[in-house]
Design a protein around this motif. Sequence first.
Motif, PDB file in Angstrom:
ATOM      1  N   VAL A  84       0.860  -1.180   0.000  1.00 56.29           N
ATOM      2  CA  VAL A  84       0.000   0.000   0.000  1.00 56.29           C
ATOM      3  C   VAL A  84       0.894   1.228   0.000  1.00 56.29           C
ATOM      4  CG1 VAL A  84      -1.868   1.242   1.171  1.00 56.29           C
ATOM      5  CG2 VAL A  84      -1.698  -1.256   1.396  1.00 56.29           C
ATOM      6  N   SER A  85       0.569   2.200  -0.863  1.00 57.68           N
ATOM      7  CA  SER A  85       1.319   3.460  -0.862  1.00 57.68           C
ATOM      8  C   SER A  85       0.337   4.626  -0.854  1.00 57.68           C
ATOM      9  CB  SER A  85       2.243   3.554  -2.079  1.00 57.68           C
ATOM     10  OG  SER A  85       1.505   3.472  -3.285  1.00 57.68           O
ATOM     11  N   HIS A 119      -8.323   8.056   9.140  1.00 54.35           N
ATOM     12  CA  HIS A 119      -8.053   7.236  10.334  1.00 54.35           C
ATOM     13  C   HIS A 119      -7.548   5.881   9.899  1.00 54.35           C
ATOM     14  CE1 HIS A 119      -8.493   5.513  14.339  1.00 54.35           C
ATOM     15  NE2 HIS A 119      -9.088   4.477  13.766  1.00 54.35           N
ATOM     16  N   PRO A 120      -6.484   5.369  10.497  1.00 53.42           N
ATOM     17  CA  PRO A 120      -5.558   6.016  11.439  1.00 53.42           C
ATOM     18  C   PRO A 120      -4.603   6.916  10.653  1.00 53.42           C
ATOM     19  CG  PRO A 120      -4.813   3.798  10.971  1.00 53.42           C
ATOM     20  CD  PRO A 120      -6.092   3.978  10.193  1.00 53.42           C
ATOM     21  N   ASP A 121      -3.371   7.105  11.104  1.00 45.15           N
ATOM     22  CA  ASP A 121      -2.423   7.882  10.309  1.00 45.15           C
ATOM     23  C   ASP A 121      -1.976   7.049   9.110  1.00 45.15           C
ATOM     24  OD1 ASP A 121       0.279   6.470  10.893  1.00 45.15           O
ATOM     25  OD2 ASP A 121      -0.488   6.887  12.904  1.00 45.15           O
ATOM     26  N   ALA A 122      -1.435   7.705   8.106  1.00 42.72           N
ATOM     27  CA  ALA A 122      -1.115   7.043   6.844  1.00 42.72           C
ATOM     28  C   ALA A 122      -0.103   5.910   6.998  1.00 42.72           C
ATOM     29  CB  ALA A 122      -0.605   8.076   5.843  1.00 42.72           C
ATOM     30  N   ASP A 123       0.877   6.070   7.873  1.00 41.65           N
ATOM     31  CA  ASP A 123       1.882   5.015   8.052  1.00 41.65           C
ATOM     32  C   ASP A 123       1.258   3.740   8.614  1.00 41.65           C
ATOM     33  OD1 ASP A 123       3.907   6.589   7.072  1.00 41.65           O
ATOM     34  OD2 ASP A 123       4.598   7.258   9.039  1.00 41.65           O
ATOM     35  N   LYS A 124       0.430   3.884   9.643  1.00 42.77           N
ATOM     36  CA  LYS A 124      -0.235   2.711  10.221  1.00 42.77           C
ATOM     37  C   LYS A 124      -1.218   2.111   9.225  1.00 42.77           C
ATOM     38  CE  LYS A 124      -2.906   1.074  14.181  1.00 42.77           C
ATOM     39  NZ  LYS A 124      -3.552   1.434  15.469  1.00 42.77           N
ATOM     40  N   GLN A 163      -1.476  -2.636  -4.236  1.00 43.42           N
ATOM     41  CA  GLN A 163      -1.019  -3.670  -5.156  1.00 43.42           C
ATOM     42  C   GLN A 163      -1.541  -5.008  -4.665  1.00 43.42           C
ATOM     43  OE1 GLN A 163       3.224  -4.116  -5.517  1.00 43.42           O
ATOM     44  NE2 GLN A 163       3.074  -5.164  -7.488  1.00 43.42           N
ATOM     45  N   LEU A 164      -2.271  -5.723  -5.531  1.00 44.78           N
ATOM     46  CA  LEU A 164      -2.911  -6.982  -5.158  1.00 44.78           C
ATOM     47  C   LEU A 164      -2.143  -8.165  -5.736  1.00 44.78           C
ATOM     48  CD1 LEU A 164      -6.646  -5.988  -5.816  1.00 44.78           C
ATOM     49  CD2 LEU A 164      -5.269  -5.627  -3.741  1.00 44.78           C
ATOM     50  N   ASP A 165      -2.327  -9.329  -5.121  1.00 45.02           N
ATOM     51  CA  ASP A 165      -1.596 -10.512  -5.580  1.00 45.02           C
ATOM     52  C   ASP A 165      -2.195 -11.122  -6.844  1.00 45.02           C
ATOM     53  OD1 ASP A 165      -3.905 -11.682  -4.580  1.00 45.02           O
ATOM     54  OD2 ASP A 165      -2.852 -13.273  -3.502  1.00 45.02           O
ATOM     55  N   GLY A 178      -2.213  -9.496  -9.558  1.00 46.94           N
ATOM     56  CA  GLY A 178      -1.554  -8.789 -10.645  1.00 46.94           C
ATOM     57  C   GLY A 178      -2.166  -7.450 -10.983  1.00 46.94           C
ATOM     58  N   LYS A 179      -3.163  -7.029 -10.237  1.00 39.82           N
ATOM     59  CA  LYS A 179      -3.826  -5.745 -10.495  1.00 39.82           C
ATOM     60  C   LYS A 179      -3.498  -4.743  -9.387  1.00 39.82           C
ATOM     61  CE  LYS A 179      -6.211  -7.145 -14.139  1.00 39.82           C
ATOM     62  NZ  LYS A 179      -7.692  -7.250 -14.071  1.00 39.82           N
ATOM     63  N   GLU A 180      -3.747  -3.473  -9.692  1.00 39.20           N
ATOM     64  CA  GLU A 180      -3.591  -2.412  -8.711  1.00 39.20           C
ATOM     65  C   GLU A 180      -4.926  -1.684  -8.543  1.00 39.20           C
ATOM     66  OE1 GLU A 180      -0.444   0.211  -9.858  1.00 39.20           O
ATOM     67  OE2 GLU A 180       1.144  -1.233  -9.359  1.00 39.20           O
ATOM     68  N   LEU A 181      -5.314  -1.503  -7.297  1.00 35.55           N
ATOM     69  CA  LEU A 181      -6.499  -0.723  -6.975  1.00 35.55           C
ATOM     70  C   LEU A 181      -6.014   0.691  -6.658  1.00 35.55           C
ATOM     71  CD1 LEU A 181      -9.598  -1.001  -6.572  1.00 35.55           C
ATOM     72  CD2 LEU A 181      -9.128  -1.429  -4.150  1.00 35.55           C
ATOM     73  N   ARG A 182      -6.450   1.658  -7.467  1.00 34.48           N
ATOM     74  CA  ARG A 182      -5.948   3.020  -7.335  1.00 34.48           C
ATOM     75  C   ARG A 182      -7.081   3.994  -7.012  1.00 34.48           C
ATOM     76  NH1 ARG A 182      -2.276   3.299 -12.859  1.00 34.48           N
ATOM     77  NH2 ARG A 182      -0.821   1.590 -12.346  1.00 34.48           N
ATOM     78  N   PHE A 183      -6.792   4.885  -6.091  1.00 33.16           N
ATOM     79  CA  PHE A 183      -7.749   5.944  -5.737  1.00 33.16           C
ATOM     80  C   PHE A 183      -7.185   7.280  -6.174  1.00 33.16           C
ATOM     81  CE2 PHE A 183      -8.994   9.290  -2.690  1.00 33.16           C
ATOM     82  CZ  PHE A 183     -10.356   9.335  -2.973  1.00 33.16           C
TER      83      PHE A 183
END
Length: 280
Positions: A26-27, A36-41, A99-101, A103-108
């Motif tokens: 996840v990025s 919620h929560p903070d981006a790092d968590k 990034q999903l296993d 082979g696709k990426e879910l992007r917002f």
Amino acid sequence: MPELPEVEIIRRVLLPQIQGAVIQTVSVTRPEVVAHPDADKFCRQLTGQKIHNMTRRGKFLTVLLVSGDSLSLHLRMTGCLLLVPPDNPMKKHTHVMFQLDNGKELRFSDPRRFGRFWLLERDEADTYSGAGSLGVEPLESSLTAAYLKTSFYRRKRPVKECLLDQKSIAGIGNIYSDEILFSAQVHPSRTANSLTDDEWKRLAEEIPKVLNYFIEKSAVTPEEFLQGTGQDYRNTAFLRVYGREGEPCPMCGTTLRKTVIAGRSSVFCPHCQPMNALSK
């Protein structure tokens, strides 16, 4: 802003493609979109989690994870959730990527950055998103004429404004409130306390009928959804009044008019939706 039919289409398109997938990475490029929560968590906790289901509540989407955690999203004005191959060109204003296993990426992506994510741990109370204060689901049997009358009949606010109240009815926005009121033959400026029992009954019948109609008419395949970049799928050809001021009414031919209610535009037919309807 995506309303209930658009959010439901997103759910129906994405769920079969992501169900059972594992989130590998996840990025987040704009931390403010994670409420919620903070981006790092947020990134750490989602990594390695398996997707079980995706549900909708009003305009909220929620990804249910096998662990019992849940990820909720509100698209707000310009948010877009798209599942793409990893080599697909990055859409401008992409703020979160999963990034999903498979082979696709879910992007917002979200140009105005009003959309928000909330990640809740298993059994954690949602005191953050506001989803808990939503009213009835308009496609469920709990939306009845009696419910509508009890909720609104003492209000002196325009009935259009009442339909937009998410704490009473979840998911209806500016577009479909116009379509619903036209189908029910109720003027949008009528005060809620002036509606008759017959009008409450018509509204209760037309709300799910209109929303289901537009869900059906906006249905797309995953390929069409991707081709339209996750946004160009509302079938505007079937809108009868919204955005059509100055055009002839599709029922009687009278010129459609526009008014402004609570800061929102509203289009109606002065003949089919008379303002001077008798109160009961």
